[in-house]
Scaffold this active site. Structure first.
Site, PDB file in Angstrom:
ATOM      1  CG  HIS A   1     -32.903  34.402 -22.259  1.00  0.00           C
ATOM      2  ND1 HIS A   1     -32.762  34.170 -20.921  1.00  0.00           N
ATOM      3  CD2 HIS A   1     -34.230  34.540 -22.486  1.00  0.00           C
ATOM      4  CE1 HIS A   1     -33.957  34.178 -20.349  1.00  0.00           C
ATOM      5  NE2 HIS A   1     -34.866  34.411 -21.280  1.00  0.00           N
TER       6      HIS A   1
ATOM      7  CB  CYS B   1     -45.096  31.727 -24.523  1.00  0.00           C
ATOM      8  SG  CYS B   1     -44.551  32.045 -22.841  1.00  0.00           S
TER       9      CYS B   1
END
Ligand code: PEP
Ligand code: MG
Length: 509
Positions: free
Chosen positions: A182, A481
């Site tokens: 992330h 995605c």
């Protein structure tokens, strides 16, 4: 003059940055080295930072939210809480972090005992503020300097920098990390280079050192000479973008904040395929109100109208943890309470977000996406919650619209249940970052296991093929995605498998 050193690192995000280091220390020792005076100053600095943040948000909030923020600022200025924390530093020799924790707990208890309902209500604010201050002071959250810097740390939690204004971070360097973490995705959103894999980092680089990060070559230069510095500052380059291939596939944008909207529109995206709504929930003492959420979602949806904006429900994960939500430490957090599981065990949180989404859906083409689904009942339960949210809005006489509901396919369980899920969902979005992690049983955040983390693994493509076939058999579209969509060789294969759209960070459109 310090020695010039060059190190080769692993490349997570391209680009070029030059600037001073802000070293983020992990495992911060609360009892180390500081005097009472220094602790008081640290506390004042943290309070000031929090007030600045709150004031910044206040300027952008509607009246009701602004009043709540005013109340929080008042608490921070009140002797009752911060004054008492300072007394604890002086009289009990506590560190600033320990003092806010203790002062917060005691102030909260006193408020709870009050006969005055308004004061009792303030206790939650005090608890939230104490927790945020504690995380600022104990190094769990970053207090960035005013001038833009290169963020350096052995490992950096993305939650700690999630709300940072674009432009404050020039680049990121960590000892451990990975391309699909992330933190890496965040660097991509900020459009800054991110390198990792520099062993013994804190022995080689210190606070205030000057760095040149070359994300294209994977080279870090520490304390270059004056002429190299000037040259680097003059030539801060944007990431090298490859010319888009002509494929005819729809390309959407992934965003993690409203500040990216201009860039999305300029890049000519078909719409927004993934809004990581976490940006609204982090680095704040308590969860955003329904009103605050409506304002943010409306901004996104109205900017994109008539194009679609797919907003993902809050996806709390092992590395994304808001301070206001107490959660137990888990031995294996990537497989623990996260994504939709957190929301279904905290129904108030889910319902508030759903009400805000249903209200914002009136402004345009909003769709909702559920993260980390593993079972059919999670989809059913979310649908029920949507009905409850709709009923509550209707009783309040507030306009709303029930948007399409999609499922993120990011666990092998969701792939195996894709035919059944496709009967009940309006669309699928494949999150290859997590799907790779769970298919290959390899942590997406850990550098040690990085070579094994291969999003182009045959098993991952087979998972995608199963998902696309199940979706198309049921007549629903599939987007990818995850970061796999930006790997050029992979994109071709995804298209060949029949994927309908790719959703990628704005800079990659
Ligand atoms: C994914 O897992 O691929 C995804 C898009 O979600 P996130 O990276 O936010 O977990
Ligand atoms: Mg995911």
């Amino acid at each position: 003059m310090k020695n010039v050193e060059k190190y080769e690192c692993r490349k997570a995000q391209g680009g070029f940055a030059a600037g001073s280091v802000f070293l983020l220390r992990t495992g911060y020792e609360e009892h180390s080295l500081r005097s009472e005076k220094a602790e008081e100053e640290r506390l004042e600095e943290a309070v000031e930072t929090l007030i600045q943040r709150l004031s910044f948000r206040r300027e952008r909030s509607e009246r009701v939210a602004a009043e709540l923020i005013d109340a929080e600022i008042m608490i921070l200025k009140d002797e009752f809480f911060i004054g008492y924390a300072k007394t604890l530093i002086r009289e009990e020799g506590l560190s600033a972090a320990e003092a806010v924790k203790k002062a917060g707990t005691e102030a909260c208890e006193k408020l709870c005992e009050s006969d005055d309902e308004m004061l009792r209500e303030r206790s939650a604010d005090v608890r939230g503020l104490a927790e945020t201050l504690h995380s600022l002071l104990s190094g769990r959250e970053v207090l960035l300097p005013e001038t833009p810097c290169i963020l350096v740390g052995e490992s950096i939690s993305p939650g700690s920098v999630l709300m940072t204004e674009p432009g404050r971070i020039l680049g990121i360097l960590t000892e451990t990390g990975s391309r699909t973490s992330h933190l890496s995705i965040l660097a991509e959103h900020y459009g800054v280079p991110y390198l990792y894999g520099l062993e013994d980092l804190t022995k080689k680089i210190g606070d205030g050192d000057f760095l040149i990060l070359d994300g294209e070559e994977g080279i870090v230069t520490v304390n270059p000479d004056e002429s190299a510095r000037e040259e680097a500052l003059r030539h801060r380059k944007a990431p090298q973008k490859k010319a888009p291939e002509k494929t005819g596939i729809k390309v959407y944008a992934n965003i993690a904040g409203t500040k990216e909207l201009d860039a999305v529109l300029k890049a000519g995206a078909r719409g927004i395929g993934l809004v990581r709504s976490e940006f609204l929930f982090f680095n704040r003492p308590k969860a955003p109100t329904e009103e605050e959420q409506v304002a943010a979602y409306q901004e996104i949806v109205s900017a994109m109208e008539p194009k679609e904006a797919v907003i993902r429900l809050l996806d709390i994960g092992p590395d994304k943890h808001p301070v206001w939500l107490p959660m137990k430490d888990e031995a294996n957090p990537a497989m623990g309470l996260r994504g939709i599981r957190v929301l279904l065990t905290n129904k108030d949180l889910l319902r508030t977000q759903l009400k805000a989404l249903l209200r914002a859906a009136v402004a345009g083409n909003l769709k909702i996406l559920i993260p980390m689904v593993t079972s059919l009942w999670e989809l059913d339960e979310t649908k029920k919650e949507i009905e409850t949210a709709a009923a509550e809005l209707s009783a309040r006489g507030i306009p709303f619209r029930i948007p399409e509901l999609g499922v993120m396919i990011e666990t092998p369980a969701a792939v195996m249940l894709a035919p059944e899920l496709a009967e009940k969902a309006a669309f699928f979005s494949i999150g290859t970052n997590d799907l790779t992690q769970f298919t290959l049983a390899v942590d997406r955040e850990t550098e040690d296991t990085d070579p094994a983390y291969d999003p182009c693994h045959e098993a991952v493509f087979k998972m995608i093929a199963l998902t696309v076939n199940a979706a198309h058999a049921a007549g629903i579209p599939v987007t990818v995605c995850g970061e796999l969509a930006v790997i050029p060789e992979a994109a071709g294969r995804l298209i060949a498998l029949g994927v309908d759209a790719l959703s990628v960070p704005v800079g990659r459109i």
